[in-house]
Design an enzyme around this catalytic site. Structure first.
Site, PDB file in Angstrom:
ATOM      1  N   GLU A   1       0.823  -1.217   0.000  1.00  0.00           N
ATOM      2  CA  GLU A   1       0.000   0.000   0.000  1.00  0.00           C
ATOM      3  C   GLU A   1       0.853   1.263   0.000  1.00  0.00           C
ATOM      4  OE1 GLU A   1      -3.189  -0.077   2.799  1.00  0.00           O
ATOM      5  OE2 GLU A   1      -3.867  -2.029   2.126  1.00  0.00           O
TER       6      GLU A   1
ATOM      7  N   LYS B   1     -15.923  -1.406   4.104  1.00  0.00           N
ATOM      8  CA  LYS B   1     -15.330  -1.704   2.797  1.00  0.00           C
ATOM      9  C   LYS B   1     -16.432  -2.188   1.860  1.00  0.00           C
ATOM     10  CE  LYS B   1     -10.782  -3.386   4.359  1.00  0.00           C
ATOM     11  NZ  LYS B   1     -10.088  -4.602   4.858  1.00  0.00           N
TER      12      LYS B   1
HETATM   13  C1  2PG Z   1      -7.204  -3.922   5.712  1.00  0.00           C
HETATM   14  C2  2PG Z   1      -6.914  -3.686   4.237  1.00  0.00           C
HETATM   15  C3  2PG Z   1      -6.361  -2.316   3.993  1.00  0.00           C
HETATM   16  P1  2PG Z   1      -6.623  -5.737   2.697  1.00  0.00           P
HETATM   17  O1  2PG Z   1      -6.919  -4.995   6.251  1.00  0.00           O
HETATM   18  O2  2PG Z   1      -7.774  -3.063   6.357  1.00  0.00           O
HETATM   19  O3  2PG Z   1      -5.154  -2.109   4.709  1.00  0.00           O
HETATM   20  O4  2PG Z   1      -6.056  -4.671   3.729  1.00  0.00           O
HETATM   21  O5  2PG Z   1      -7.234  -4.967   1.590  1.00  0.00           O
HETATM   22  O6  2PG Z   1      -5.433  -6.551   2.279  1.00  0.00           O
HETATM   23  O7  2PG Z   1      -7.636  -6.538   3.445  1.00  0.00           O
HETATM   24 MG    MG Z   2      -7.767  -4.385   8.238  1.00  0.00          MG
END
Ligand code: 2PG
Ligand code: MG
Length: 426
Positions: A204, A336
């Site tokens: 990231e 998300k």
């Molecule tokens: C998280 C995300 C962003 P990933 O765990 O919050 O950092 O990571 O998209 O790999 O789940």
């Molecule tokens: Mg996370």
């Protein structure tokens, strides 16, 4: 005249980790368009919407031809003629096409790209930016939470913790906040350069964790803040995404990088000591997704001085958020859109967190693109915080820069207050 969907087209594009992903473009009868690209996570909760991949030999099994075909062959025909402004109705069609709890049939990557593209097309049809379509009069801009050092699944597990982030606390505007973050980023870069040549970036955009122990990254970050002249814990504080599901098994926490296995109590003691010794104002997934007992204990112990954020633990699921709130696990939801699979379900999760009196963090994923939907959702839903990774690499800065543009268009708004105002330097 009600504007309706006349075409839903999908294609394969590429993300920041060199993987294919799904882009969808929605067109309307009145000539408007909306486009969105599905993000993808590296560390995923078991309950989140499926990231449908083809399997087989091509691209390590990660190809998305099936998901693309699901959009063009199954989703598109079901949406043609539907009013583009009816987001709940369109998302209900997606739900009906794939009623499985994790969208394992159509793929959450297919549904989320369609759902977001519909949202952008509806905004365009209304003659509005997406954020304004969601919220005509925002009063504040979400506060940025920015990765400075990567780890965990984003850095080949060089350390166990996944994100060492900063939250600018004293800044009152987005421009000032990102300036503080950039000062810290550059400062931490100088520290790593002094220590040796192993200077690189994780998934990231944060620095590669060239450290021996998890705590060393915390110390470097705190030092990096202090060297800028900003006061750690007052001007800029630390936020950790521990992503503990990645190393918890049966209530035991396996710190592979330190060759240690800790039981629940010992692990909690370690994290609580980090919170006492460093200016940490937020911990995400401090417990594994299958260890609600620890999540409650963490919230009980530190919830008054830190955000206890549920990511893999809650997977943007309104029911899980309600259940966690009822039992006193977590005080903040990570939101998300691709965990939920549709805009409507994500919005419901955000509302559920608000109804519980929680804070909210709208978040991108480790696999990202130039798509800036999260910046619009965060402003449109009045989230407290936006998390999109570091302040480097275009797939990350695309989101921060979009936030700057939105703020500029609004004539400059105050940042949302961070729920924890400061933690004294220790
Ligand atoms: C998280 C995300 C962003 P990933 O765990 O919050 O950092 O990571 O998209 O790999 O789940
Ligand atoms: Mg996370």
């Amino acid at each position: 005249m009600t504007d309706v969907v006349t075409a839903v087209h999908a294609r394969r594009v590429w993300d920041s980790r060199g993987r294919p992903t799904v882009e969808v473009e929605v067109s309307t009868r009145l000539g408007h368009r909306g486009r969105a690209i599905a993000p993808a996570g590296a560390s995923r909760g078991s309950g989140e919407a499926t990231d449908l991949r083809d399997g087989g030999a091509r691209l390590g099994g990660l190809d998305v031809r099936r998901a693309v075909a699901n959009v063009t062959e199954r989703i598109a025909p079901a949406l043609l003629g539907h009013p583009v402004g009816d987001q709940p109705g369109i998302d209900a069609v997606l739900d009906a096409l794939d009623p499985s709890p994790t969208r394992s049939d159509l793929g959450g990557n297919a549904t989320v790209a369609v759902s977001l593209a519909v949202l952008h097309a509806a905004a365009a049809s209304a003659g509005l930016s997406t954020w304004r379509y969601l919220n005509p009069r925002p009063t504040r801009i979400p506060r940025p939470q920015v990765q400075v050092i990567g780890g965990g699944a984003h850095a080949a597990r060089r350390v166990d913790l996944q994100d060492f982030m900063v939250v600018p606390l004293s800044a009152t505007r987005i421009d000032e906040a990102l300036e503080h973050v950039a000062e810290v980023y550059l400062s931490v870069g100088r520290i790593f350069a002094e220590r040796g040549p192993a200077l690189g970036v994780a998934d990231e955009g944060g620095f590669w964790p060239a450290v021996a122990r998890n705590e060393e990254a915390l110390a470097i970050l705190t030092d990096g803040i202090g060297r800028t002249g900003l006061v750690p814990g007052v001007d800029v504080a630390i936020s950790l995404d521990i992503a503990a599901s990645e190393f918890e098994r049966d209530g035991r926490y396996h710190l592979a990088s330190e060759d240690r296995v800790l039981d629940r109590d010992a692990w909690r003691a370690v994290v609580e000591r980090w919170l006492a010794d460093y200016p940490v104002v937020a911990v995400e997934d401090p417990a594994g997704e299958h260890d609600p007992e620890s999540m409650r204990a963490f919230t009980d112990a530190v919830g008054d001085r830190a955000l206890v954020v549920g990511d893999d633990f809650l997977v943007t699921d309104p029911a899980r958020i309600e259940a966690a709130a009822a039992t006193g696990a977590c005080n903040t939801a990570l939101i998300k859109v691709n965990q939920a699979g549709t805009v409507t379900r994500t919005a419901r999760a955000h509302q559920a967190a608000r109804a519980a009196g929680w804070s909210t963090i709208v978040s991108a994923r480790s696999g990202e693109t130039e798509d800036v939907s999260v910046a619009h959702l965060a402003v449109g839903w009045d989230a407290d915080v936006l998390k999109v990774g570091s302040i480097t690499r275009s797939e990350r800065t695309a989101k921060w820069n979009e936030l700057i543009r939105i703020d500029d268009e609004l004539g400059g708004l105050p940042l949302a207050p961070f729920p924890i105002r400061s933690v004294a330097r220790r």
